[in-house]
Design an enzyme around this catalytic site. Structure first.
Site, PDB file in Angstrom:
ATOM      1  N   GLU A   1       7.644   9.761   1.239  1.00  0.00           N
ATOM      2  CA  GLU A   1       7.267   8.477   1.864  1.00  0.00           C
ATOM      3  C   GLU A   1       8.495   7.808   2.488  1.00  0.00           C
ATOM      4  OE1 GLU A   1       4.697   5.994  -0.556  1.00  0.00           O
ATOM      5  OE2 GLU A   1       3.136   7.526  -0.525  1.00  0.00           O
TER       6      GLU A   1
ATOM      7  N   GLU B   1      -0.315  13.595  -2.286  1.00  0.00           N
ATOM      8  CA  GLU B   1      -0.756  12.436  -3.094  1.00  0.00           C
ATOM      9  C   GLU B   1      -2.130  12.033  -2.601  1.00  0.00           C
ATOM     10  OE1 GLU B   1       1.965   9.174  -3.756  1.00  0.00           O
ATOM     11  OE2 GLU B   1       3.687  10.529  -3.766  1.00  0.00           O
TER      12      GLU B   1
HETATM   13  O1  AHR Z   1       1.576   7.655  -6.928  1.00  0.00           O
HETATM   14  C1  AHR Z   1       2.150   6.396  -6.972  1.00  0.00           C
HETATM   15  C2  AHR Z   1       3.038   6.112  -5.765  1.00  0.00           C
HETATM   16  O2  AHR Z   1       2.246   6.070  -4.614  1.00  0.00           O
HETATM   17  C3  AHR Z   1       4.077   7.145  -5.447  1.00  0.00           C
HETATM   18  O3  AHR Z   1       5.239   6.981  -6.172  1.00  0.00           O
HETATM   19  C4  AHR Z   1       4.352   6.906  -3.993  1.00  0.00           C
HETATM   20  O4  AHR Z   1       4.790   8.066  -3.334  1.00  0.00           O
HETATM   21  C5  AHR Z   1       3.023   6.374  -3.474  1.00  0.00           C
HETATM   22  O5  AHR Z   1       3.194   5.228  -2.722  1.00  0.00           O
END
Ligand code: AHR
Length: 493
Positions: free
Chosen positions: A173, A295
């Protein structure tokens, strides 16, 4: 009768086992307490890893595990997590609850966890606040077989042979918590950092670039344009948040409208993948670069009276449907999607496992991964199900959602979700053969498992499956996920 059609003569690519991957961050009670309790804990463990959790994850055939973050990854300095534990640095976990991180779970512990799970490690390295040298040395420490400062250090810490590490993330990210970069800047940084991530001996790195946040197509386009030739894959993050980021909604107390809105948002994964893949097809017409959704999952308000920085949430049948539909979508996009990692394995967001002290509960989402594991490494088959729209107020979704695959040995595996909260559907599938097994997960949308009642939601046999020369018939109740395996399948005339 709703018609479900499977085309046996049209395999559409292989469903990579890594679509069923998971993600574990140093966040709340995911690693500490949820997975790692330390070798001296009274909780049964092997080398510090909870035996119950490892067994449960092995049962769903976890193929790959991403670590150490998330946002934590771009603040993680791996050298803090090696060597004698008593000498490891204690630091503050600034992203997640401001708690003390004692670094007792580090590189050796992660590799030991993957060994016990029998899964591939996926290490997400620090580009946001780490140096090029630091990232380069981590690869050397893990994988170099010979005389070098990092290989020597590894040996001093008790590990002579190098490990094999394939999946290597270069930042997380970086448009947000990983440095608030613009795509052009990140793409240049990616080119630089990855240069020094070397292939040592037999070890071949599969380099993964940080991709877009949800609908940010410009990020995908620019990063591919500038750095595409230096990567094996690019990522995508998408969370299902029923409300706003400030008021996401409760994990267990939700209205009918919220139920359908959640599912409607989860189904956004489909156009999202289509659009990112369209850009990939333009920038990489040979299809060399994979898309990794590392994610994904539902994100609600934390459970009352828990640390807001720990992201601990319950998990209901609504989440089982989010998982079922999303995994069907991943299967259907296996041409480009080569890995996905649910956030997060234990005690955080849409976890498959919850723990409290020595107790463990398997969530409805866990059972979906169990029902779907037969898809791993199978050939995707073209499938379609007739589905009326259902919903409440503005939130509308197709009631039925399917995917189908065929294993090398010939068995066909169907997974069907009924998103309607009230209506059951009679299904007529065009396949004949022998139904080997039928399993069903269902319950009220709010149904969930607790430490006092851990088996409220769990798979049952799917009754009433009937197979004859005209095909397969069964009924799927409301708010349910069915998995059916068929031997010697052929299409009814
Ligand atoms: O999964 C929780 C958070 O969500 C992670 O650390 C981040 O990559 C995303 O914003």
């Amino acid at each position: 009768m709703n018609r479900l059609t499977v085309n046996l003569s049209k395999p559409m690519g292989t469903i990579h086992r890594n679509l069923y991957g998971h993600f574990s961050e140093h966040l709340g009670r995911c690693i500490y307490g949820g997975i790692y309790v330390g070798p001296d804990s009274p909780i049964p463990n092997q080398n510090g890893m909870r035996t119950d959790v490892v067994q449960a994850l092995k049962h769903i055939a976890i193929p790959v595990l991403r670590w150490p973050g998330g946002c934590f990854a771009d603040e993680y300095h791996w050298m803090d997590g090696i060597g004698p534990k008593s000498a490891r640095k204690r630091m503050v976990n600034t992203h997640w609850g401001g708690v003390v991180e004692d670094n007792s779970f580090g590189t050796h512990e992660f590799m030991e966890l993957c060994r016990q799970l029998g899964c591939e490690p996926y290490i997400n390295a620090n580009l946001g606040s780490g140096t090029v040298q630091e990232m380069s040395q981590w690869v050397e420490y893990l994988t170099f077989d010979g005389v070098s400062p990092m290989a020597d250090k590894r040996a001093q810490n008790g590990r002579m042979e190098p490990w094999r590490v394939k999946y290597w993330g270069v930042g997380n990210e970086n448009w947000g918590c990983g440095g608030n970069m613009r795509p052009e800047f990140y793409a240049d940084q990616y080119r630089r950092y990855q240069t020094y991530c070397r292939n040592y001996g037999e070890n071949r790195l599969y380099k993964i670039a940080c991709g877009a946040n949800s609908f940010d197509y410009d990020w995908t386009d620019k990063v591919l344009q500038i750095a595409g030739r230096y990567m094996d894959a690019i990522t995508l993050h998408y969370y299902t948040v029923p409300g706003s980021w400030q008021h996401k909604g409760s994990a267990t107390a939700f209205t009918r409208e919220e139920y359908y809105r959640t599912l409607e948002k989860a189904l956004q994964m489909e156009p999202l993948l289509d659009n990112h893949i369209r850009i990939m097809d333009m920038r990489d017409p040979q299809g060399r670069i994979g898309l990794i959704v590392d994610e994904w999952g539902a994100w609600y308000d934390v459970e009352p009276d828990t640390n807001p920085g720990f992201l601990y949430q319950q998990n209901t049948m609504r989440d089982a449907l989010v998982a079922a539909a999303t995994l069907n979508i991943f299967n259907q996009h296996c041409r480009r999607v080569v890995m996905a990692n649910l956030a997060q394995t234990v005690n955080v967001l849409q976890s498959v496992i919850l723990t409290e002290g020595d107790q463990m509960v398997l969530t409805p989402t866990y059972h979906v991964f169990d029902l779907y594991k037969a898809h791993q490494d199978a050939a995707l088959l073209e499938s379609h199900v007739q589905a009326p729209m259902v919903g409440q107020d503005g939130a509308q979704v197709p009631a039925l959602h399917v995917s189908a695959s065929q294993k090398a040995g010939g068995r066909v595996h169907l997974t069907l979700a009924n998103l309607s909260d009230q209506q059951s559907y009679a299904i007529h599938c065009n396949l004949t053969g022998q139904a080997v097994s039928g399993r069903l997960l269902h319950g009220a949308p709010q149904a969930h498992n607790t430490f006092d009642a851990p088996d409220t939601v769990r798979p049952q046999p799917l009754d009433g499956v009937c197979m004859d020369g005209h095909g397969l018939r069964f009924e799927i109740p409301p708010c349910a996920v069915a998995a059916i395996e068929i031997e010697a399948a052929h299409e009814a005339l």
